[in-house]
Design a protein around this motif. Sequence first.
Motif, PDB file in Angstrom:
ATOM      1  N   MET A  71       0.856  -1.162   0.000  1.00 56.34           N
ATOM      2  CA  MET A  71       0.000   0.000   0.000  1.00 56.34           C
ATOM      3  C   MET A  71       0.906   1.229   0.000  1.00 56.34           C
ATOM      4  N   SER A  72       0.572   2.136  -0.883  1.00 58.84           N
ATOM      5  CA  SER A  72       1.393   3.341  -0.983  1.00 58.84           C
ATOM      6  C   SER A  72       1.013   4.329   0.114  1.00 58.84           C
ATOM      7  N   SER A  73       1.872   5.274   0.338  1.00 59.53           N
ATOM      8  CA  SER A  73       1.628   6.261   1.388  1.00 59.53           C
ATOM      9  C   SER A  73       0.424   7.130   1.052  1.00 59.53           C
ATOM     10  N   ASP A  74       0.195   7.404  -0.235  1.00 55.39           N
ATOM     11  CA  ASP A  74      -0.980   8.179  -0.640  1.00 55.39           C
ATOM     12  C   ASP A  74      -2.275   7.421  -0.315  1.00 55.39           C
ATOM     13  N   GLU A  75      -2.275   6.119  -0.593  1.00 57.00           N
ATOM     14  CA  GLU A  75      -3.462   5.311  -0.285  1.00 57.00           C
ATOM     15  C   GLU A  75      -3.713   5.261   1.224  1.00 57.00           C
ATOM     16  N   ARG A  76      -2.617   5.155   1.987  1.00 56.34           N
ATOM     17  CA  ARG A  76      -2.751   5.110   3.449  1.00 56.34           C
ATOM     18  C   ARG A  76      -3.299   6.435   3.981  1.00 56.34           C
ATOM     19  N   ILE A  77      -2.831   7.552   3.434  1.00 50.65           N
ATOM     20  CA  ILE A  77      -3.318   8.865   3.843  1.00 50.65           C
ATOM     21  C   ILE A  77      -4.800   8.996   3.520  1.00 50.65           C
ATOM     22  N   ILE A  78      -5.188   8.538   2.321  1.00 50.87           N
ATOM     23  CA  ILE A  78      -6.596   8.601   1.927  1.00 50.87           C
ATOM     24  C   ILE A  78      -7.442   7.735   2.852  1.00 50.87           C
ATOM     25  N   GLU A  79      -6.954   6.573   3.215  1.00 49.91           N
ATOM     26  CA  GLU A  79      -7.675   5.674   4.123  1.00 49.91           C
ATOM     27  C   GLU A  79      -7.842   6.318   5.506  1.00 49.91           C
ATOM     28  N   LEU A  80      -6.776   6.918   6.026  1.00 51.43           N
ATOM     29  CA  LEU A  80      -6.842   7.585   7.324  1.00 51.43           C
ATOM     30  C   LEU A  80      -7.805   8.777   7.295  1.00 51.43           C
ATOM     31  N   LEU A  81      -7.762   9.538   6.207  1.00 51.79           N
ATOM     32  CA  LEU A  81      -8.674  10.673   6.074  1.00 51.79           C
ATOM     33  C   LEU A  81     -10.128  10.201   6.011  1.00 51.79           C
ATOM     34  N   ALA A  82     -10.367   9.089   5.345  1.00 53.83           N
ATOM     35  CA  ALA A  82     -11.722   8.542   5.264  1.00 53.83           C
ATOM     36  C   ALA A  82     -12.202   8.107   6.656  1.00 53.83           C
TER      37      ALA A  82
END
Length: 98
Positions: A1-12
Motif C-alpha cells: 500500500m502506498s503512502s498516498d493510499e494510506r493517507i486517503i484511508e486515514l482521512l476517510a
Amino acid sequence: MSSDERIIELLAEMLHEQRGMREELSGVREELNGMREEQRYVRLELVKLNAKTDATIEAVDHLRESLVQVARAAGISADIYADHERRITHLETSARQK
C-alpha cells in the motif's frame, strides 16, 4: 500500500468519525432543548404554585383576623383561646400515639 493510499484511508476514517460525532452532537442538542422546555414548564408550575400559596396565606390570615374579631365580640380572651389551642393540640397528639 502506498503512502498516498494510506493517507486517503486515514482521512476517510477521520471523516467517518467526524460524522459520527456530529450526529452525537445533534442528539445532545435535541436533549438539551427538551430539558430547556421542561425547565420552562417547571418554572411556570412554580409560579402558579406560588400564586396559589400566596392566596392561601392571605385567606388564612383573613380568617385568623375574623376569628380574633369574633373572639373579642364574644368576650373570649387571648389566654382562653391559647389554652383551648393547647388542649386541642394535646388531644390530637394523644390520638396519634394510639
